[in-house]
Write an enzyme that holds these catalytic residues in place. Structure first.
Site, short mmCIF file in Angstrom:
data_model
loop_
_atom_site.label_atom_id
_atom_site.label_comp_id
_atom_site.label_asym_id
_atom_site.label_seq_id
_atom_site.Cartn_x
_atom_site.Cartn_y
_atom_site.Cartn_z
N LYS A 1 13.61 -12.80 -13.03
CA LYS A 1 13.31 -11.60 -13.81
C LYS A 1 12.30 -11.91 -14.90
O LYS A 1 11.34 -11.19 -15.11
CB LYS A 1 14.61 -11.07 -14.41
CG LYS A 1 14.73 -9.59 -14.51
CD LYS A 1 15.22 -8.90 -13.28
CE LYS A 1 14.40 -9.17 -12.05
NZ LYS A 1 14.97 -8.71 -10.82
N GLU B 1 18.53 -15.51 -10.77
CA GLU B 1 18.05 -14.15 -10.94
C GLU B 1 17.44 -13.97 -12.34
O GLU B 1 16.40 -13.33 -12.51
CB GLU B 1 19.20 -13.16 -10.70
CG GLU B 1 18.91 -11.72 -11.03
CD GLU B 1 17.74 -11.12 -10.27
OE1 GLU B 1 17.21 -11.76 -9.35
OE2 GLU B 1 17.33 -10.01 -10.66
N CYS C 1 0.82 -1.21 0.00
CA CYS C 1 0.00 0.00 0.00
C CYS C 1 0.86 1.26 0.00
O CYS C 1 1.91 1.32 0.62
CB CYS C 1 -0.89 0.02 1.24
SG CYS C 1 -1.93 -1.42 1.35
N LYS D 1 6.56 -3.52 -4.91
CA LYS D 1 7.99 -3.21 -4.90
C LYS D 1 8.61 -3.51 -3.54
O LYS D 1 9.69 -4.07 -3.45
CB LYS D 1 8.18 -1.73 -5.26
CG LYS D 1 9.63 -1.27 -5.28
CD LYS D 1 10.40 -1.95 -6.39
CE LYS D 1 11.87 -1.56 -6.44
NZ LYS D 1 12.64 -2.52 -7.24
N ASN E 1 -1.35 1.07 5.98
CA ASN E 1 -0.47 0.10 5.33
C ASN E 1 -0.05 -0.88 6.41
O ASN E 1 0.40 -0.46 7.48
CB ASN E 1 0.75 0.81 4.73
CG ASN E 1 1.74 -0.16 4.12
OD1 ASN E 1 1.41 -1.31 3.83
ND2 ASN E 1 2.97 0.30 3.92
N GLY E 2 -0.21 -2.19 6.15
CA GLY E 2 0.19 -3.17 7.15
C GLY E 2 -0.91 -4.20 7.36
O GLY E 2 -1.81 -4.33 6.53
N GLU F 1 8.68 -12.78 -13.39
CA GLU F 1 7.89 -11.73 -12.72
C GLU F 1 7.33 -10.70 -13.68
O GLU F 1 6.28 -10.12 -13.42
CB GLU F 1 8.66 -11.07 -11.57
CG GLU F 1 9.83 -10.22 -11.94
CD GLU F 1 10.51 -9.59 -10.72
OE1 GLU F 1 9.83 -9.25 -9.75
OE2 GLU F 1 11.74 -9.43 -10.76
N TRP G 1 -2.96 -2.51 -1.81
CA TRP G 1 -2.54 -3.83 -2.32
C TRP G 1 -3.26 -4.83 -1.44
O TRP G 1 -2.97 -4.95 -0.24
CB TRP G 1 -1.02 -3.95 -2.19
CG TRP G 1 -0.43 -5.15 -2.86
CD1 TRP G 1 -0.10 -5.27 -4.19
CD2 TRP G 1 -0.09 -6.40 -2.26
NE1 TRP G 1 0.43 -6.51 -4.43
CE2 TRP G 1 0.44 -7.22 -3.27
CE3 TRP G 1 -0.19 -6.91 -0.96
CZ2 TRP G 1 0.88 -8.52 -3.02
CZ3 TRP G 1 0.25 -8.21 -0.73
CH2 TRP G 1 0.77 -9.00 -1.75
N HIS H 1 18.96 -35.07 -13.74
CA HIS H 1 18.43 -35.84 -12.60
C HIS H 1 16.92 -35.66 -12.47
O HIS H 1 16.37 -35.86 -11.39
CB HIS H 1 19.17 -35.45 -11.32
CG HIS H 1 20.62 -35.78 -11.38
ND1 HIS H 1 21.09 -37.07 -11.26
CD2 HIS H 1 21.70 -35.01 -11.62
CE1 HIS H 1 22.41 -37.07 -11.40
NE2 HIS H 1 22.80 -35.83 -11.63
N ARG I 1 4.84 0.83 -6.22
CA ARG I 1 4.84 -0.08 -5.08
C ARG I 1 3.93 -1.28 -5.30
O ARG I 1 4.03 -2.29 -4.61
CB ARG I 1 4.39 0.67 -3.81
CG ARG I 1 5.34 1.76 -3.38
CD ARG I 1 4.75 2.58 -2.26
NE ARG I 1 4.61 1.85 -1.03
CZ ARG I 1 5.54 1.78 -0.08
NH1 ARG I 1 6.67 2.42 -0.23
NH2 ARG I 1 5.32 1.11 1.02
C1 AGP Z 1 12.87 -8.56 -7.70
O1 AGP Z 1 12.77 -8.11 -8.98
C2 AGP Z 1 11.76 -8.27 -6.79
N1 AGP Z 1 11.29 -6.98 -6.85
C3 AGP Z 1 11.91 -8.85 -5.39
O2 AGP Z 1 12.34 -10.16 -5.47
C4 AGP Z 1 12.80 -8.07 -4.38
O3 AGP Z 1 14.14 -8.19 -4.73
C5 AGP Z 1 12.54 -8.62 -2.98
O4 AGP Z 1 11.20 -8.41 -2.66
C6 AGP Z 1 13.42 -8.01 -1.93
O5 AGP Z 1 13.22 -6.64 -1.82
P1 AGP Z 1 14.23 -5.72 -1.04
O6 AGP Z 1 15.54 -5.78 -1.75
O7 AGP Z 1 13.63 -4.35 -1.08
O8 AGP Z 1 14.34 -6.27 0.35
#
Ligand code: AGP
Length: 606
Positions: free
Chosen positions: A483, A479, A2, A601, A99-100, A486, A75, A502, A27
């Site tokens: 990428k 990674e 949020c 985010k 938020n929370g 997502e 969110w 395997h 976000r």
């Molecule tokens: C990666 O593209 C994501 N946005 C996600 O995996 C992110 O790296 C993860 O949520 C950790 O976030 P932070 O680095 O802000 O702790």
């Protein structure tokens, strides 16, 4: 997660709220709303809707000269994506955004006899009802009493009927920053990007302190009523850094910012050809005599930790454990007072990483946070902090933050080696000299953008993709797969190239894309053999390697040559290629890479 913005001051609030919400879109959210005091009145109006900020703009009054209001992007956690569940929530005298997560909302419904009286399915409306039930005309008393009952993580921004021009704020765990400028007035937000247009100075609201915002200033008191002086921080970026500057998306802009981000993170920390953290206030005693390292992080940050693990373990000879923060929290940590704990986080607010740090601190004093956002909770709670200087990362998919996190891990690994004599000094000097060449290598990779883009069209039709490599290349594969999935919604998996046979090789059939990374000389031929195994089963192989040309064209369908650099550093080049590939695959599929579905985010709920 949020997004929150609040403003009370000397000019109309609505545009500030809507523009702020637009800046917070990154976000991740699914509905939006604002509330404001009607002109010259203590009455509060609410406008909210499921959907985007643009949908909210369509339902707000064109002429709104109210100078005090709050805005929110939601969110969904408790309850679906509906107009009723969108914030702000109003219960009689109280209108708030949050938020929370309120953990004990079931008990609160019982205690305050709210069953059948709520209009939404949210825990937030329950909190509004709790504050309202405790309101006898004094907002601060209502908040204090409400907090005696409310359990969980929260950042609340509250307006009380008949208290025009006043916004009250309080938080626990969930992030919240605020600022005051004489020219405009008082702002509050979940992060600085919401009001960076007006100032680059801000403070983090201390937990369990109540802030009162008016057009004349911000007063903060703790729950005992003692005044608290805010500690203002300044960032060295401005609104232009947080804009797209001609790029179609933040993600591709941030990919292009990597040479600068890398240099900003690394160069000032190199003194006499060795990494030096004296400007960070990091004492060598942090590293002296350590027996092992535990890296704790989530997602991309955790994958950056994996690359660091490979380097530190294989070149410095110290055991490194990389822990997923959300798992670490519920395991029995094997940390001792000789363990160096490194927590990695771009935002510095990821709740699982934060809680894992808190747990680690019960076992060791040696905690070091690698964080991008200045003054964030993780940065403040870790004993030491090493800031990465990537500038604001707005796209949900982390790119430049990953690169600088890996760079930071490399610097830390090298310093551990120096301090503990675990590696010849001359070797470390030569490594550091090469590390400084990485920005130029990345620039060369960026020049290949148009060619890489052509391969994305092929990727866009895939249902599944596999990323394979060995050693450092395997750590990068994780990674690369993250990428792609997502932002393109293609199922992607990373495999150690030698492990495929395997089990997983059963999934390779005609045309399945396999992105093979083969940059490590000592395992190069082995990876080539593994590629032949998938090629023989019909895979469409994209090979990233340092060969100028592939002499045997039957090995792969597409070859992407990487600029020459020492093996440990090709991870930086290959990472950029995988980012560009994922970005254009997303664009090709008409997905907005900056705001992929379901993602946020900064993940501030568990
Ligand atoms: C990666 O593209 C994501 N946005 C996600 O995996 C992110 O790296 C993860 O949520 C950790 O976030 P932070 O680095 O802000 O702790």
């Amino acid at each position: 997660m949020c997004g929150i913005i609040g403003f009370t001051g000397k000019r109309a609030a609505q545009d500030i709220l809507l523009d702020g919400l637009q800046r917070l879109e990154y976000r991740g959210y699914d509905s939006a709303g604002i509330a404001f005091f009607k002109e010259n009145s203590g009455h509060i109006s609410v406008r909210k809707t499921a959907g985007k900020v643009s949908d909210l703009r369509a339902i707000v009054d064109e002429e709104n000269i109210s100078t005090c209001g709050i805005g929110h992007t939601r969110w969904a956690t408790h309850g679906g994506v509906t107009n009723a569940n969108a914030h702000p929530h109003r219960v009689n005298n109280v209108t708030l955004i949050h938020n929370g997560i309120i953990e004990n909302y079931h008990q609160l419904i019982e205690k305050y006899k709210l069953m059948g009286k709520l209009r939404s399915e949210t825990d937030t409306e329950v909190a509004a009802a709790v504050f309202d039930a405790n309101f006898n005309g004094n907002p601060i008393e209502a908040i204090k009493k409400g907090l005696e009952d409310i359990k969980g993580s929260f950042a609340f921004c509250i307006m009380f009927k008949n208290h025009p021009g006043e916004i009250y704020i309080v938080r626990n765990v969930s992030p919240m920053v605020a600022t005051y400028t004489k020219e405009q007035g008082a702002f509050v937000a979940s992060d600085l990007t919401a009001f960076i247009e007006f100032t680059n100075k801000y403070f983090v609201l201390p937990e369990y302190c109540i802030g009162k915002l008016t057009k004349d200033g911000i007063e903060i008191h703790d729950l005992e009523g003692k005044e608290v002086e805010p500690e203002y921080l300044t960032v060295d970026w401005d609104v232009s850094t947080a804009e797209k500057n001609g790029y179609p998306h933040y993600m591709i802009k941030e990919i292009h910012e990597q040479p600068t981000a890398f240099a900003n993170t690394v160069n000032f920390r190199i003194k006499n050809n060795l990494p030096d953290f004296s400007d960070d206030g990091i004492d060598d005693s942090l590293f002296e005599g350590i027996t092992d390292v535990t890296v704790i992080a989530c997602g991309t940050a955790m994958y950056a930790g994996n690359v660091g693990r490979s380097l530190i373990q294989n070149h410095i000879g110290l055991p490194v454990n990389v822990a997923i923060a959300s798992e670490f929290r519920y395991e029995r940590p094997t940390i001792t007072d000789k363990t160096l704990v490194i927590v990695v986080s771009q935002s510095g607010e990821t709740i699982d990483t934060l809680e894992a740090l808190r747990l680690a601190k019960t076992k060791t004093d040696r905690t070091l946070a690698v964080v991008n956002v200045k003054g964030s909770t993780i940065a403040r709670e870790s004993k030491y902090v090493l800031y990465t200087h990537a500038g604001p990362e707005i796209a949900v998919a982390s790119t430049k933050a990953y690169t600088v996190q890996v760079a930071a891990m490399y610097l830390i690994g090298a310093r551990i080696g120096v301090v503990n004599n675990l590696c010849e000094k001359s070797k470390i000097e030569s490594f550091i000299a090469d590390l400084k060449k990485v920005p130029d290598a990345i620039k060369k990779v960026l020049e290949m953008e148009d060619i890489i883009r052509t391969y994305a069209a092929r990727m866009a039709n895939a249902h599944d993709a596999f990323f394979i490599g060995r050693g450092l290349d395997y750590t990068l594969s994780m990674e690369g797969a993250l990428k792609l999935k997502e932002i393109s919604y293609i199922h992607a998996e990373a495999y150690a190239a030698g492990e495929l046979k395997h089990g997983t090789i059963a999934l390779i059939s005609e045309g399945v894309p396999v992105i093979a990374i083969a940059t490590q000389e000592h395992v190069y031929q082995k990876v080539i053999s593994n590629i032949r195994e998938v090629k023989a089963r019909g895979a469409f192989v994209v090979l990233l390697s340092k060969d100028e040309k592939i002499t045997d064209p039957s090995v792969c369908d597409v070859h992407i040559p990487l600029p020459a650099i020492r093996d440990e550093l090709s991870v930086f080049e290959a990472a950029v290629i995988l980012q560009i590939l994922a970005y254009y695959t997303s664009v090709e599929k008409d997905v907005n890479p900056d705001q992929p579905r379901n993602l946020a985010k900064s993940v501030t709920v568990e």
